[in-house]
Scaffold this active site. Sequence first.
Site, mmCIF file in Angstrom:
data_model
loop_
_atom_site.group_PDB
_atom_site.id
_atom_site.type_symbol
_atom_site.label_atom_id
_atom_site.label_comp_id
_atom_site.label_asym_id
_atom_site.label_seq_id
_atom_site.Cartn_x
_atom_site.Cartn_y
_atom_site.Cartn_z
ATOM 1 N N SER A 156 1.644 -0.675 -0.209
ATOM 2 C CA SER A 156 0.074 0.168 0.287
ATOM 3 C C SER A 156 0.922 1.408 -0.007
ATOM 4 O O SER A 156 1.865 1.100 0.551
ATOM 5 C CB SER A 156 -0.929 -0.101 1.367
ATOM 6 O OG SER A 156 -1.608 0.841 1.299
ATOM 7 N N TYR A 169 -1.791 -0.615 10.930
ATOM 8 C CA TYR A 169 -1.844 -0.798 9.497
ATOM 9 C C TYR A 169 -0.930 -0.929 8.346
ATOM 10 O O TYR A 169 -0.046 -1.237 7.900
ATOM 11 C CB TYR A 169 -3.065 -0.481 8.302
ATOM 12 C CG TYR A 169 -3.309 -0.607 7.103
ATOM 13 C CD1 TYR A 169 -4.122 -1.449 6.798
ATOM 14 C CD2 TYR A 169 -3.073 0.565 5.991
ATOM 15 C CE1 TYR A 169 -4.298 -2.154 5.415
ATOM 16 C CE2 TYR A 169 -3.448 0.229 4.927
ATOM 17 C CZ TYR A 169 -3.665 -1.287 4.528
ATOM 18 O OH TYR A 169 -3.737 -1.093 2.954
#
Length: 275
Positions: A156, A169
């Site tokens: 990501s 995250y």
Amino acid sequence: MDRLKNKVVLITGAGRGIGKACAIKAAEEGADVIISDVERNIDSVPYDLSRTSQLDDTEKVCKRLGVNVLKKHADVTKVEEVSALVQDAVDRFGRIDVLINNAGIGAPAGKPTHDYSSDEWDILLNVNLSGPWRVIKCVAPIMLKQQVGSIINIASTAGLLGYKHFAGYVASKHGLVGLTKSAALDYAMDNIRVNAICPGPVYDDEFVDGSMTKVVADSLGILLGEQEEIDLQSVAMNTVVSPTDVAEATIWLGSDESSRVTGTTITVDAGYSAK
Ligand code: NAP
């Protein structure tokens, strides 16, 4: 459309979203596919995970494209389930050419770093970082025997940048980028390439049941429309990325066209991280 012809591609988290788009794209490019997903909810994850019907739909679409499909449940937090998945794949196809380590969770999130509970922190790291490691642990011996393979980790832009109130995250995806680089060095002499793709905000494409933007909005306590507007404002191009855009990059990394590319990250983020 045969860039992955005669290849066998294993995709985790293929029931919906980016994983589903990757499976369909790989099938369109002629690959036989192994599709896997968790198909049940996990404690500490504050949203519904995929349903069996979603993985069934991925199977249906891929089969319609005329390729062979193996569908199997596997939770990437459980090494015995991952091991059984890989064994079944080898029993059926005899090889695994491409691994797309896509399974991941976007929450728990939406709070300052110290407010995560230990369980919340652990589950993010367990699924998003240790999960891909477990799949590599089981697939690498197969690829070493073959002396060829391509491993693609779906990280990501959160693997490259910080995001306020998303420390768990972000830490997991930074870890995944690090894992990618080290594994690339471990296997470089064996013709096994390891790369990461870093998508920016990906819109919730209904065709593949995408839902991560909603997860992010819910975590921050705002409406989906507001999050979509924030995403649109934050990218350099006047458009957000689709799951298929990410899948396109996996096709190149999985194909022989990228045979000298390893240990790198490719951002698919409409210029988000260039700003
Ligand atoms: P998604 O629709 O929630 O898909 C994630 C997939 O991973 C789901 O199919 C999910 O199954 C599966 N999964 C979750 N926990 C699992 C476990 N323990 N074992 C096996 N599978 C598991 O989200 P997505 O947006 O497509 O995300 C796919 C990947 O892209 C993730 O790694 C995510 O971090 C990354 N990413 C997404 C975006 C974005 O904006 N969408 C941006 C950058 C990176 P369930 O459906 O059961 O949860």
